[in-house]
Design a protein around this motif. Sequence first.
Motif, PDB file in Angstrom:
ATOM      1  N   ALA A  88      55.560  46.429  34.877  1.00  0.00           N
ATOM      2  CA  ALA A  88      54.601  46.787  35.648  1.00  0.00           C
ATOM      3  C   ALA A  88      53.502  46.059  35.302  1.00  0.00           C
ATOM      4  O   ALA A  88      52.689  45.774  36.527  1.00  0.00           O
ATOM      5  CB  ALA A  88      54.175  48.450  34.909  1.00  0.00           C
ATOM      6  N   ALA A  89      53.325  45.256  34.479  1.00  0.00           N
ATOM      7  CA  ALA A  89      52.072  44.263  34.204  1.00  0.00           C
ATOM      8  C   ALA A  89      52.405  42.984  35.292  1.00  0.00           C
ATOM      9  O   ALA A  89      51.510  42.707  36.014  1.00  0.00           O
ATOM     10  CB  ALA A  89      52.202  43.692  33.015  1.00  0.00           C
ATOM     11  N   ILE A  90      53.649  42.646  35.401  1.00  0.00           N
ATOM     12  CA  ILE A  90      54.015  41.788  36.319  1.00  0.00           C
ATOM     13  C   ILE A  90      53.897  41.827  37.535  1.00  0.00           C
ATOM     14  O   ILE A  90      53.156  41.144  38.515  1.00  0.00           O
ATOM     15  CB  ILE A  90      55.538  41.139  36.155  1.00  0.00           C
ATOM     16  N   ILE A  91      54.055  43.144  38.152  1.00  0.00           N
ATOM     17  CA  ILE A  91      53.861  43.610  39.709  1.00  0.00           C
ATOM     18  C   ILE A  91      52.566  43.637  39.640  1.00  0.00           C
ATOM     19  O   ILE A  91      52.237  43.354  40.814  1.00  0.00           O
ATOM     20  CB  ILE A  91      54.870  44.960  39.732  1.00  0.00           C
ATOM     21  N   ALA A  92      51.813  44.199  38.887  1.00  0.00           N
ATOM     22  CA  ALA A  92      50.119  44.454  39.140  1.00  0.00           C
ATOM     23  C   ALA A  92      49.564  43.136  39.240  1.00  0.00           C
ATOM     24  O   ALA A  92      48.724  42.736  40.008  1.00  0.00           O
ATOM     25  CB  ALA A  92      49.554  44.989  37.922  1.00  0.00           C
ATOM     26  N   ILE A  93      49.728  42.117  38.490  1.00  0.00           N
ATOM     27  CA  ILE A  93      49.283  40.964  38.249  1.00  0.00           C
ATOM     28  C   ILE A  93      49.691  40.103  39.661  1.00  0.00           C
ATOM     29  O   ILE A  93      49.021  39.230  40.117  1.00  0.00           O
ATOM     30  CB  ILE A  93      49.349  40.136  37.006  1.00  0.00           C
ATOM     31  N   THR A  94      50.863  40.235  39.784  1.00  0.00           N
ATOM     32  CA  THR A  94      51.498  39.532  41.021  1.00  0.00           C
ATOM     33  C   THR A  94      50.915  39.729  42.374  1.00  0.00           C
ATOM     34  O   THR A  94      50.361  39.054  43.107  1.00  0.00           O
ATOM     35  CB  THR A  94      52.850  39.637  41.145  1.00  0.00           C
ATOM     36  N   LEU A  95      50.692  41.188  42.666  1.00  0.00           N
ATOM     37  CA  LEU A  95      50.021  41.769  43.912  1.00  0.00           C
ATOM     38  C   LEU A  95      48.490  41.336  43.968  1.00  0.00           C
ATOM     39  O   LEU A  95      48.129  40.861  44.973  1.00  0.00           O
ATOM     40  CB  LEU A  95      50.058  43.144  43.817  1.00  0.00           C
ATOM     41  N   HIS A  96      47.729  41.454  42.802  1.00  0.00           N
ATOM     42  CA  HIS A  96      46.479  41.112  43.006  1.00  0.00           C
ATOM     43  C   HIS A  96      46.331  39.617  43.168  1.00  0.00           C
ATOM     44  O   HIS A  96      45.302  38.982  43.920  1.00  0.00           O
ATOM     45  CB  HIS A  96      45.782  41.283  41.603  1.00  0.00           C
ATOM     46  N   THR A  97      47.185  38.497  42.354  1.00  0.00           N
ATOM     47  CA  THR A  97      47.201  37.183  42.636  1.00  0.00           C
ATOM     48  C   THR A  97      47.358  36.769  43.995  1.00  0.00           C
ATOM     49  O   THR A  97      46.867  35.810  44.416  1.00  0.00           O
ATOM     50  CB  THR A  97      47.959  36.486  41.588  1.00  0.00           C
ATOM     51  N   ILE A  98      48.214  37.552  44.617  1.00  0.00           N
ATOM     52  CA  ILE A  98      48.663  36.988  45.954  1.00  0.00           C
ATOM     53  C   ILE A  98      47.626  37.180  46.902  1.00  0.00           C
ATOM     54  O   ILE A  98      47.417  36.189  47.652  1.00  0.00           O
ATOM     55  CB  ILE A  98      49.828  38.000  46.630  1.00  0.00           C
ATOM     56  N   GLY A  99      46.700  38.168  46.748  1.00  0.00           N
ATOM     57  CA  GLY A  99      45.522  38.468  47.624  1.00  0.00           C
ATOM     58  C   GLY A  99      44.598  37.533  47.192  1.00  0.00           C
ATOM     59  O   GLY A  99      43.944  36.704  48.035  1.00  0.00           O
ATOM     60  N   ALA A 100      44.296  37.080  45.789  1.00  0.00           N
ATOM     61  CA  ALA A 100      43.255  36.173  45.486  1.00  0.00           C
ATOM     62  C   ALA A 100      43.614  34.611  46.003  1.00  0.00           C
ATOM     63  O   ALA A 100      42.885  34.028  46.408  1.00  0.00           O
ATOM     64  CB  ALA A 100      43.182  36.246  44.132  1.00  0.00           C
ATOM     65  N   LEU A 101      44.782  34.207  45.454  1.00  0.00           N
ATOM     66  CA  LEU A 101      45.374  33.036  45.910  1.00  0.00           C
ATOM     67  C   LEU A 101      45.388  32.749  47.594  1.00  0.00           C
ATOM     68  O   LEU A 101      45.020  31.623  47.966  1.00  0.00           O
ATOM     69  CB  LEU A 101      46.660  32.500  45.173  1.00  0.00           C
ATOM     70  N   GLY A 102      45.897  33.657  48.235  1.00  0.00           N
ATOM     71  CA  GLY A 102      46.084  33.477  49.635  1.00  0.00           C
ATOM     72  C   GLY A 102      44.544  33.437  50.226  1.00  0.00           C
ATOM     73  O   GLY A 102      44.566  32.387  51.068  1.00  0.00           O
TER      74      GLY A 102
END
Length: 319
Positions: A187-201
Amino acid sequence: MTIADTQPHMQSTEEIGSAWDRMVAKRRFYTVLGLVILIAAFVSSVRFADESNAGHFFDRLPHLFDFLSWLIPKDWNDVWRALFDIASVNDKGGEEFNFDKGRVYVWGAFYIPEYFELMIVTINVALISTIIAFVFALPLSFFAARNLTSSWPLRVFTKRLMEFLRAFPEIVIAGLFSAILSIGPVAAIIAITLHTIGALGKLFYEVAENIDMKPHEGMKAVGANWWERVRFAALPQVLPNFTSYALLRLEINVRASTIIGAVGGGGIGEELKLSISRGFGAKTMALVLLLFVTIVAVDQFSAWLRRRLVGEQAFLLQH
């Protein structure tokens, strides 16, 4: 030149000085007014919060640091014992001093201390999330870049998608997926991944919009398709900066994975929350010490690697 000739010049100088004084006075007035409004809003908010708080904030303010007395270990040597899973002389069968019970045996008598193993889990969550997010944010950034994508609907959709992904804090997304997938690092991996996609994008497409378009135009002139122009003309220009931003985001994700651990995301954050809630001073101090050293080490390594990628001059002030 007569006195009459200099009179208009003197008057204009006086007018300029007077106008400057009026402008400065007006700016000071608005600054003071803004500060008064801000202070009034802050005081009102604090009073409202105090009245709404069942414990009354101001009444409990003298006891703000009482919890520190609960967390100060009686024997400071227990901090090192807790950190390296060494049996404590104060162990009487309870959970507060059972340091050697958490050992993770690897081979024979060789073991990894429990907190080091949890720290590895936390770093792995941050690392995997950053890598996955980098893979997805990379193409999205080119779709969102104005100079690389001519389709207005595609650019708008991509930007809105990235805004949606970074709109929610990681801890909120982690709480949602913990309820769906149960607690744990997934759950932590999914949460951080989704937020990071938006931030890095967002960071990536802003870099992509500032590239030198001459190589891109040259490849377009010889018949290269869109993917080839991006691969051979745009990507070599932006990849060092993309990697630098990804490393910077890795530093942030290490902290985020620690916080998410406190809500069931696994890793060292969960153990830290339990130690604080139970008043285990030695364990709490050991966890805080390990967290501090790890975050400093990750920050320093990331900064060194980013300097190697983008050059020392990128970190210096330009004069």
